[in-house]
Motif scaffolding. Structure first.
Motif, PDB file in Angstrom:
ATOM      1  N   GLY A 187      -3.579   9.581 -11.768  1.00  0.00           N
ATOM      2  CA  GLY A 187      -1.929   8.523 -10.927  1.00  0.00           C
ATOM      3  C   GLY A 187      -1.350   7.891 -11.923  1.00  0.00           C
ATOM      4  N   TYR A 188       0.061   7.958 -12.140  1.00  0.00           N
ATOM      5  CA  TYR A 188       0.138   6.592 -12.435  1.00  0.00           C
ATOM      6  C   TYR A 188       0.156   5.359 -12.053  1.00  0.00           C
ATOM      7  CZ  TYR A 188       2.403  10.808 -14.885  1.00  0.00           C
ATOM      8  OH  TYR A 188       2.944  11.696 -15.586  1.00  0.00           O
ATOM      9  N   ILE A 189      -0.137   4.200 -12.426  1.00  0.00           N
ATOM     10  CA  ILE A 189      -0.696   3.245 -12.341  1.00  0.00           C
ATOM     11  C   ILE A 189       0.643   1.967 -12.372  1.00  0.00           C
ATOM     12  CG2 ILE A 189      -3.171   3.514 -11.860  1.00  0.00           C
ATOM     13  CD1 ILE A 189      -3.480   1.192 -13.972  1.00  0.00           C
ATOM     14  N   HIS A 190       0.384   1.191 -11.293  1.00  0.00           N
ATOM     15  CA  HIS A 190       1.420   0.263 -11.832  1.00  0.00           C
ATOM     16  C   HIS A 190       0.786  -0.702 -13.042  1.00  0.00           C
ATOM     17  CE1 HIS A 190       3.693  -4.089 -11.947  1.00  0.00           C
ATOM     18  NE2 HIS A 190       3.843  -3.736 -11.074  1.00  0.00           N
ATOM     19  N   GLY A 191      -0.101  -1.141 -13.048  1.00  0.00           N
ATOM     20  CA  GLY A 191      -1.012  -1.712 -13.912  1.00  0.00           C
ATOM     21  C   GLY A 191      -1.043  -3.460 -14.015  1.00  0.00           C
ATOM     22  N   ASP A 192      -0.406  -3.591 -13.620  1.00  0.00           N
ATOM     23  CA  ASP A 192      -0.345  -5.759 -12.263  1.00  0.00           C
ATOM     24  C   ASP A 192      -0.306  -5.885 -11.800  1.00  0.00           C
ATOM     25  OD1 ASP A 192      -0.941  -8.706 -13.095  1.00  0.00           O
ATOM     26  OD2 ASP A 192       0.836  -8.459 -14.175  1.00  0.00           O
ATOM     27  N   ASN A 193      -0.510  -4.613 -10.827  1.00  0.00           N
ATOM     28  CA  ASN A 193      -0.880  -5.048  -9.272  1.00  0.00           C
ATOM     29  C   ASN A 193      -0.781  -6.042  -8.426  1.00  0.00           C
ATOM     30  OD1 ASN A 193       0.585  -3.947  -7.006  1.00  0.00           O
ATOM     31  ND2 ASN A 193      -1.568  -2.625  -6.451  1.00  0.00           N
ATOM     32  N   GLN A 194      -0.159  -6.809  -8.179  1.00  0.00           N
ATOM     33  CA  GLN A 194      -0.745  -8.450  -7.041  1.00  0.00           C
ATOM     34  C   GLN A 194       0.246  -8.957  -7.047  1.00  0.00           C
ATOM     35  OE1 GLN A 194      -1.810 -11.795 -10.212  1.00  0.00           O
ATOM     36  NE2 GLN A 194      -1.270 -10.974 -11.866  1.00  0.00           N
ATOM     37  N   PRO A 195       0.449 -10.317  -6.447  1.00  0.00           N
ATOM     38  CA  PRO A 195       1.690 -10.628  -5.680  1.00  0.00           C
ATOM     39  C   PRO A 195       2.891 -11.656  -6.006  1.00  0.00           C
ATOM     40  CG  PRO A 195      -0.103 -11.284  -4.376  1.00  0.00           C
ATOM     41  CD  PRO A 195      -0.121 -10.417  -5.497  1.00  0.00           C
ATOM     42  N   ARG A 224       1.006   2.636 -16.819  1.00  0.00           N
ATOM     43  CA  ARG A 224       0.182   3.978 -17.575  1.00  0.00           C
ATOM     44  C   ARG A 224       0.156   4.876 -16.019  1.00  0.00           C
ATOM     45  NH1 ARG A 224      -2.692  -0.445 -17.114  1.00  0.00           N
ATOM     46  NH2 ARG A 224      -4.489  -0.165 -16.856  1.00  0.00           N
ATOM     47  N   PRO A 225      -0.384   6.044 -17.729  1.00  0.00           N
ATOM     48  CA  PRO A 225      -1.774   7.402 -16.155  1.00  0.00           C
ATOM     49  C   PRO A 225      -3.287   6.054 -16.116  1.00  0.00           C
ATOM     50  CG  PRO A 225      -1.110   8.314 -18.719  1.00  0.00           C
ATOM     51  CD  PRO A 225      -0.115   7.152 -18.452  1.00  0.00           C
ATOM     52  N   ALA A 226      -3.847   6.650 -14.816  1.00  0.00           N
ATOM     53  CA  ALA A 226      -5.037   6.026 -15.127  1.00  0.00           C
ATOM     54  C   ALA A 226      -5.660   6.277 -13.923  1.00  0.00           C
ATOM     55  CB  ALA A 226      -5.057   4.358 -15.375  1.00  0.00           C
ATOM     56  N   ALA A 227      -6.747   6.206 -13.673  1.00  0.00           N
ATOM     57  CA  ALA A 227      -7.826   5.960 -12.311  1.00  0.00           C
ATOM     58  C   ALA A 227      -6.396   5.196 -11.687  1.00  0.00           C
ATOM     59  CB  ALA A 227      -9.051   5.692 -12.522  1.00  0.00           C
ATOM     60  N   ARG A 228      -6.216   5.840 -10.053  1.00  0.00           N
ATOM     61  CA  ARG A 228      -5.609   5.238  -9.333  1.00  0.00           C
ATOM     62  C   ARG A 228      -6.214   3.319  -8.558  1.00  0.00           C
ATOM     63  NH1 ARG A 228      -3.374   9.953  -5.552  1.00  0.00           N
ATOM     64  NH2 ARG A 228      -2.583  11.203  -6.994  1.00  0.00           N
ATOM     65  N   GLY A 271       0.384  -1.618  -0.231  1.00  0.00           N
ATOM     66  CA  GLY A 271       0.217  -0.185  -0.124  1.00  0.00           C
ATOM     67  C   GLY A 271       0.949   1.034   0.359  1.00  0.00           C
ATOM     68  N   ALA A 272       1.814   0.667   1.075  1.00  0.00           N
ATOM     69  CA  ALA A 272       3.009   2.322   1.030  1.00  0.00           C
ATOM     70  C   ALA A 272       3.570   2.591  -0.380  1.00  0.00           C
ATOM     71  CB  ALA A 272       4.236   2.237   1.803  1.00  0.00           C
ATOM     72  N   LEU A 273       3.800   1.285  -1.219  1.00  0.00           N
ATOM     73  CA  LEU A 273       4.734   1.833  -2.351  1.00  0.00           C
ATOM     74  C   LEU A 273       3.979   2.322  -3.760  1.00  0.00           C
ATOM     75  CD1 LEU A 273       7.057  -1.282  -2.150  1.00  0.00           C
ATOM     76  CD2 LEU A 273       7.625   0.695  -1.816  1.00  0.00           C
ATOM     77  N   CYS A 274       2.662   0.969  -3.516  1.00  0.00           N
ATOM     78  CA  CYS A 274       1.216   2.358  -4.409  1.00  0.00           C
ATOM     79  C   CYS A 274       1.100   3.838  -4.271  1.00  0.00           C
ATOM     80  CB  CYS A 274       0.479   0.966  -4.246  1.00  0.00           C
ATOM     81  SG  CYS A 274       0.561   0.003  -5.113  1.00  0.00           S
ATOM     82  N   ALA A 275       1.131   3.787  -3.582  1.00  0.00           N
ATOM     83  CA  ALA A 275       0.580   5.376  -2.911  1.00  0.00           C
ATOM     84  C   ALA A 275       1.661   6.121  -3.348  1.00  0.00           C
ATOM     85  CB  ALA A 275       0.450   5.778  -1.556  1.00  0.00           C
ATOM     86  N   ARG A 276       3.087   5.933  -2.972  1.00  0.00           N
ATOM     87  CA  ARG A 276       4.420   6.396  -3.936  1.00  0.00           C
ATOM     88  C   ARG A 276       4.375   6.349  -5.243  1.00  0.00           C
ATOM     89  NH1 ARG A 276       9.596   4.097  -1.035  1.00  0.00           N
ATOM     90  NH2 ARG A 276       8.479   4.435   1.181  1.00  0.00           N
ATOM     91  N   LEU A 277       3.878   5.619  -5.946  1.00  0.00           N
ATOM     92  CA  LEU A 277       3.831   5.472  -7.501  1.00  0.00           C
ATOM     93  C   LEU A 277       2.903   5.883  -8.133  1.00  0.00           C
ATOM     94  CD1 LEU A 277       5.219   3.981 -10.070  1.00  0.00           C
ATOM     95  CD2 LEU A 277       2.642   2.110  -9.734  1.00  0.00           C
ATOM     96  N   HIS A 278       1.244   6.641  -7.113  1.00  0.00           N
ATOM     97  CA  HIS A 278       0.629   7.039  -7.851  1.00  0.00           C
ATOM     98  C   HIS A 278       0.333   8.534  -7.924  1.00  0.00           C
ATOM     99  CE1 HIS A 278      -2.011   3.169  -7.207  1.00  0.00           C
ATOM    100  NE2 HIS A 278      -1.698   3.121  -7.755  1.00  0.00           N
ATOM    101  N   GLU A 279       1.622   8.484  -6.681  1.00  0.00           N
ATOM    102  CA  GLU A 279       1.817  10.085  -6.726  1.00  0.00           C
ATOM    103  C   GLU A 279       3.156  10.654  -7.073  1.00  0.00           C
ATOM    104  OE1 GLU A 279       1.267  10.990  -2.441  1.00  0.00           O
ATOM    105  OE2 GLU A 279      -0.854  10.050  -2.266  1.00  0.00           O
TER     106      GLU A 279
END
Length: 294
Positions: free
Chosen positions: A185-193, A212-216, A119-127
């Motif tokens: 924001g910028y998303i990972h796009g394949d966010n899973q374990p 890519r840029p997308a809805a978070r 969650g913390a890493l995704c927040a950094r990526l999205h922002e």
């Protein structure tokens, strides 16, 4: 059983021109035909990765992500791009420590720790920086683009869905177009374990070809359909470190996107012999049919 893919000689030669002699090569591809990734051990003892992108679009997304977005994650939280070769769609990457979280038999508390760090890493990526005009336009159109794919998924899935299930997908698609503004924001796009590497040093993210840029909220779809269904404690841990709760619009969008993920799984999974993806789609669709709109 997955067949080992040999590293093309021209790609190895290109990599060795940049990092020196390679003494061993390991196929590190995902279990699908177009995935081509190899771990290289150099004569210097350093491990690196070479990846041949499945398409020009994925190559462009991934190289751009490594140059402009991924550094926001911080040191050792993702690979770094050492070099790339556009004509061959090849990337040369540093290695980060860890094992894919999906391969680990973790206790409940450890899984919460994994999701908390994710969650913390995704927040950094999205922002990771303000969206420019072009990226903002793409991000604003991302939910509509997802909705536009529904009929294609339905056609490919065919009679794997009943008439009522097809109507449910169309209802969710229509609602997705009406959810209103959501954070971008910028998303990972394949966010899973499978793309989370877990080690004593913490969590790292890999595989940014769908970034890519997308809805978070689009980065939460696979987690919602898999990890969080039976483990709400993992969702709570993720969102706590993500730093905010989802807006009402995001919650509605997530439900609609999860419905589209289900029909996509039921279109792709059986055609590619992937029982896990197929089961994910069927489970999600069955749950949506039972629940209706809350």
């Amino acid at each position: 059983m997955r067949q080992t893919k040999p590293l093309p000689a021209a790609v190895q030669e290109w990599a060795e021109q940049r990092v020196g002699p390679v003494v061993s090569v390991r196929d590190a591809s995902h279990n699908w035909d177009r995935s081509r990734v190899w771990e290289l051990e150099g004569a210097d003892g350093v491990h690196r990765y070479v990846k041949v992108s499945p398409s020009e679009k994925f190559f462009t997304r991934e190289t751009r992500a490594y140059r402009h977005v991924v550094p926001a994650l911080g040191h050792s939280r993702a690979p770094s791009l050492l070099d790339s070769r556009a004509q061959d769609l090849v990337l040369l990457l540093t290695a980060v420590p860890g094992v894919p979280a999906k391969d680990l038999d973790l206790a409940a508390g450890d899984w919460r720790a994994v999701h908390r760090q994710a969650g913390a890493l995704c927040a950094r990526l999205h922002e990771a920086g303000a969206l420019n005009r072009t990226d903002r336009a793409e991000a604003e159109a991302s939910l509509g683009a997802a909705a536009d794919g529904a009929e294609t998924y339905l056609a490919r899935a065919g009679d794997r869905l009943t008439g009522d299930e097809q109507q449910l997908i169309r209802d969710h698609t229509a609602r997705l177009r009406r959810v209103g503004p959501v954070p971008l924001g910028y998303i990972h796009g394949d966010n899973q374990p499978r793309n989370w590497l877990w080690s004593e040093a913490g969590l790292a993210l890999v595989d940014f070809e769908r970034s890519r840029p997308a809805a978070r909220v689009q980065d939460l779809v696979i987690l919602s359909a898999t990890q969080w269904v039976d483990h709400p404690d993992r969702k709570k841990a993720f969102l706590q470190s993500y730093g905010r709760t989802l807006t009402d619009a995001e919650q509605q969008a997530l439900r609609c996107l999860t419905a589209l993920d289900a029909v996509n799984c039921l279109a792709w999974g059986p055609d590619n012999g992937d029982e896990m993806v197929t089961a994910r789609g069927r489970r999600t669709l069955d749950q949506l049919m039972r629940e209706g709109w809350a």
